[in-house]
Design an enzyme around this catalytic site. Structure first.
Site, short mmCIF file in Angstrom:
data_model
loop_
_atom_site.label_atom_id
_atom_site.label_comp_id
_atom_site.label_asym_id
_atom_site.label_seq_id
_atom_site.Cartn_x
_atom_site.Cartn_y
_atom_site.Cartn_z
N ASP A 169 -34.29 -6.62 18.62
CA ASP A 169 -34.21 -5.94 19.92
C ASP A 169 -34.43 -4.44 19.71
O ASP A 169 -34.46 -3.95 18.57
CB ASP A 169 -32.82 -6.20 20.55
CG ASP A 169 -32.86 -6.09 22.07
OD1 ASP A 169 -33.89 -5.68 22.64
OD2 ASP A 169 -31.83 -6.41 22.69
N HIS A 175 -40.11 -13.23 28.77
CA HIS A 175 -39.15 -12.18 29.12
C HIS A 175 -39.77 -10.78 29.11
O HIS A 175 -39.54 -9.98 30.02
CB HIS A 175 -37.94 -12.26 28.20
CG HIS A 175 -36.96 -11.14 28.37
ND1 HIS A 175 -36.33 -10.88 29.57
CD2 HIS A 175 -36.50 -10.19 27.50
CE1 HIS A 175 -35.53 -9.84 29.44
NE2 HIS A 175 -35.61 -9.39 28.19
FE1 N7H Z 1 -34.43 -7.86 27.43
N1 N7H Z 1 -33.94 -11.34 24.11
O1 N7H Z 1 -33.42 -11.40 23.04
O2 N7H Z 1 -34.56 -12.29 24.56
N2 N7H Z 1 -35.27 -8.18 25.59
N3 N7H Z 1 -32.93 -9.16 26.96
N4 N7H Z 1 -33.49 -7.40 29.20
N5 N7H Z 1 -35.83 -6.46 27.85
C1 N7H Z 1 -36.35 -7.51 25.09
O3 N7H Z 1 -39.02 -4.91 22.96
C2 N7H Z 1 -32.86 -10.00 25.88
C3 N7H Z 1 -32.31 -7.89 29.63
C4 N7H Z 1 -35.96 -5.74 29.04
O4 N7H Z 1 -41.24 -2.89 27.05
C5 N7H Z 1 -36.70 -8.03 23.81
O5 N7H Z 1 -37.03 -4.22 22.42
C6 N7H Z 1 -31.61 -10.76 25.95
C7 N7H Z 1 -32.04 -7.44 30.97
C8 N7H Z 1 -37.07 -4.81 28.94
O6 N7H Z 1 -42.10 -4.76 26.31
C9 N7H Z 1 -35.80 -9.03 23.54
C10 N7H Z 1 -30.96 -10.33 27.08
C11 N7H Z 1 -33.11 -6.65 31.33
C12 N7H Z 1 -37.59 -4.99 27.67
C13 N7H Z 1 -34.90 -9.16 24.68
C14 N7H Z 1 -31.79 -9.34 27.70
C15 N7H Z 1 -34.00 -6.62 30.20
C16 N7H Z 1 -36.81 -6.02 27.02
C17 N7H Z 1 -37.87 -7.58 22.93
C18 N7H Z 1 -29.64 -10.76 27.64
C19 N7H Z 1 -33.36 -5.91 32.62
C20 N7H Z 1 -38.77 -4.23 27.07
C21 N7H Z 1 -37.50 -6.46 22.02
C22 N7H Z 1 -28.70 -11.35 26.95
C23 N7H Z 1 -33.08 -6.42 33.81
C24 N7H Z 1 -40.07 -4.88 27.46
C25 N7H Z 1 -37.89 -5.10 22.51
C26 N7H Z 1 -41.25 -4.12 26.90
C27 N7H Z 1 -37.05 -6.48 25.72
C28 N7H Z 1 -33.89 -10.12 24.89
C29 N7H Z 1 -31.47 -8.72 28.89
C30 N7H Z 1 -35.18 -5.89 30.14
C31 N7H Z 1 -35.82 -9.85 22.25
C32 N7H Z 1 -31.11 -11.82 24.99
C33 N7H Z 1 -30.80 -7.78 31.80
C34 N7H Z 1 -37.53 -3.83 30.02
#
Ligand code: N7H
Length: 455
Positions: free
Chosen positions: A169, A311
């Site tokens: 992340d 996602h």
């Molecule tokens: Fe997410 N995951 O492990 O699946 N997220 N996220 N997120 N997320 C991202 O690029 C995850 C949540 C965003 O610029 C990565 O840093 C999990 C919420 C945004 O390409 C991974 C949860 C919201 C990005 C995860 C969670 C977001 C992003 C890739 C909850 C907003 C950047 C790593 C438990 C409403 C997108 C990275 C971009 C990336 C995960 C929550 C948003 C692995 C497990 C609630 C904007």
């Protein structure tokens, strides 16, 4: 330029420590609290300047932020003029809007309006955090009451930096114009006003004292890890040429849009590429369009590389919405995992991960200058919207939610996950991420802790 001495450290760079405590409190003695806020507490708050300079970095970094009811309790006359509807109402009023199936799963402390503020304490050891909290508590005495605490911790060993499902992340964050001098390839360059109130690019009028503060959206997001692992195994793709394990890994990677290593599937569509994951000049350098493939690749229909429902495509659609990507809806994420590792009993299905003592997840933190063009917008209009970013793809398979909750939630029919047949629906009958609620806070400029907050 930005006043980095006044901007709290977590907003632009993140505290990035092995441990971080979120301490949610109510103010029970306003006068006593104010007298300490402008002095002892003010002096402990870590600015951006201090966080980025290793010579000035404190043993434990401290930030503080207030809910709307907190500012009102402190008698801040123009609290409403911060001019953010979501903030003014508080997150509880938004539970349905954010897709939560009621507040039955909410932590009790969030399901009320009694949380006035949150202290964020980050360090590399638990002892340091505990000591800092002791110092703060002895300064504030009985002027505050603890309502809830959430102890975050980086995962152990080679999982450090990975969230509980196993994915790296914190890779993709916007760069802030004028602050990040060398944006990385693929990084979105945001106006400072996208994140900070009153700075270039921020629209609404704001009180002068609020300049370069930021809204902090907090969510306690429980993760059901054994259930996620079982799902990707039971629903493994059958892409020819891949082993069973490779197909299992690909299923999860297509739900997220990145491999566990962090490598983007848009650049490594069939197998993980750890060297790509580690290379910060390449690991974010994609926008889902592939002009190099010519007419063989049509971004409006082709999901062989990355599904529209992944996602990272739901939360930052990049060129799927048009090239150059829209400047709207970029957030600065600063969360940290919480809770224990999966136990042997859970892994062998002897015990359910819904046991409260085994709760684990993400202490989600997002900063933005306007909640309705940041976190609340992304969650409601993108993540939870079945038609976004294109076609009838369903909700985000990781965090999408539509009030009623599974099972039997038709919105959980996800397409695009199978690269050999984009139309093939995959049904998700359960939540892998459960909202335990949260609150909206304002992280003020450090100077505001004196005037007006302690006046
Ligand atoms: Fe997410 N995951 O492990 O699946 N997220 N996220 N997120 N997320 C991202 O690029 C995850 C949540 C965003 O610029 C990565 O840093 C999990 C919420 C945004 O390409 C991974 C949860 C919201 C990005 C995860 C969670 C977001 C992003 C890739 C909850 C907003 C950047 C790593 C438990 C409403 C997108 C990275 C971009 C990336 C995960 C929550 C948003 C692995 C497990 C609630 C904007």
């Amino acid at each position: 330029g930005l006043n980095l001495d006044d901007i709290q450290g977590d907003i632009l760079v993140g505290m990035k420590k092995k441990r971080e405590l979120f301490f949610f409190f109510g103010i029970s003695d306003v006068a006593a609290f104010k007298s300490k806020l402008g002095t002892d507490i003010h002096d402990r708050i870590t600015s951006t300047t201090k966080l980025i300079d290793t010579a000035q970095q404190p043993v434990t970094a401290v930030n503080i932020a207030f809910s709307h009811s907190g500012l009102t309790t402190l008698g801040v006359a123009d609290a409403d003029q911060l001019n953010d509807d979501n903030f003014n109402k508080g997150q509880l009023a938004d539970a349905a809007f954010l897709g939560d199936p009621g507040t039955g799963n909410w932590v009790q402390g969030f399901a009320g309006t009694s949380i006035h503020g949150v202290l964020l304490l980050a360090s590399d050891t638990q002892d340091n955090i505990d000591n800092e909290l002791k110092g703060i508590q002895s300064a504030l005495g009985s002027s505050i009451t603890e309502i809830h605490r959430l102890q975050g911790a980086a995962r152990p060993g080679d999982q450090e930096g990975h969230e509980h499902f196993g994915y790296m992340d914190g890779i993709s964050q916007p760069a802030v114009e004028g602050f990040d001098k060398n944006p990385k390839p693929g990084q979105f360059v945001a106006k400072p006003g996208a994140i900070l109130l009153g700075e270039d690019g921020d629209g609404p009028s704001r009180p002068t004292w609020a300049k370069s503060g930021s809204f902090l959206a907090f969510r306690q997001l429980k993760q059901r890890v054994p259930e996620f692992n079982k799902f990707v195994t039971d629903n493994a793709l059958s892409v020819p040429g891949l082993t069973q394990q490779e197909n299992i890994d690909l299923t999860g990677a297509r739900m997220v849009g990145r491999w566990k290593s962090g490598a983007p599937i848009d650049l490594a569509p069939l197998r993980d590429d750890p060297a790509l994951a580690k290379d910060d000049q390449r690991n974010n350098n994609f926008n889902f369009a592939h002009p190099e493939l010519g007419s063989a690749f049509d971004l409006t229909t082709n999901q062989t590389l990355c599904p529209f429902s992944a996602h990272i495509a739901k939360s930052r659609p990049r060129a799927i919405l048009g090239d150059p990507e829209i400047s709207f809806a970029h957030i600065m994420r600063a969360g940290i995992p919480y809770g224990p590792e999966v136990t042997a009993d859970e892994a062998s299905a002897q015990k359910t991960s819904d046991d409260p003592s085994l709760e684990r997840g993400l202490a989600f933190v997002a900063y933005q200058s306007t909640l309705s063009s940041g976190f609340t917008f992304i969650q409601h209009s993108w993540v939870d919207s079945v038609g976004f970013p294109r076609g009838n793809v369903g909700v985000d398979p990781i965090i999408g939610s539509t009030n009623s909750g599974p099972p039997g939630d038709a919105q959980r029919t996800i397409t695009g996950l199978d690269p050999t047949n984009f139309q093939k629906p995959i049904v998700i009958n359960e939540d892998f991420v459960v909202s335990r609620g949260g609150e909206y806070f304002f992280s003020p400029p450090i100077s505001a802790l004196i005037t007006p907050l302690s006046k």
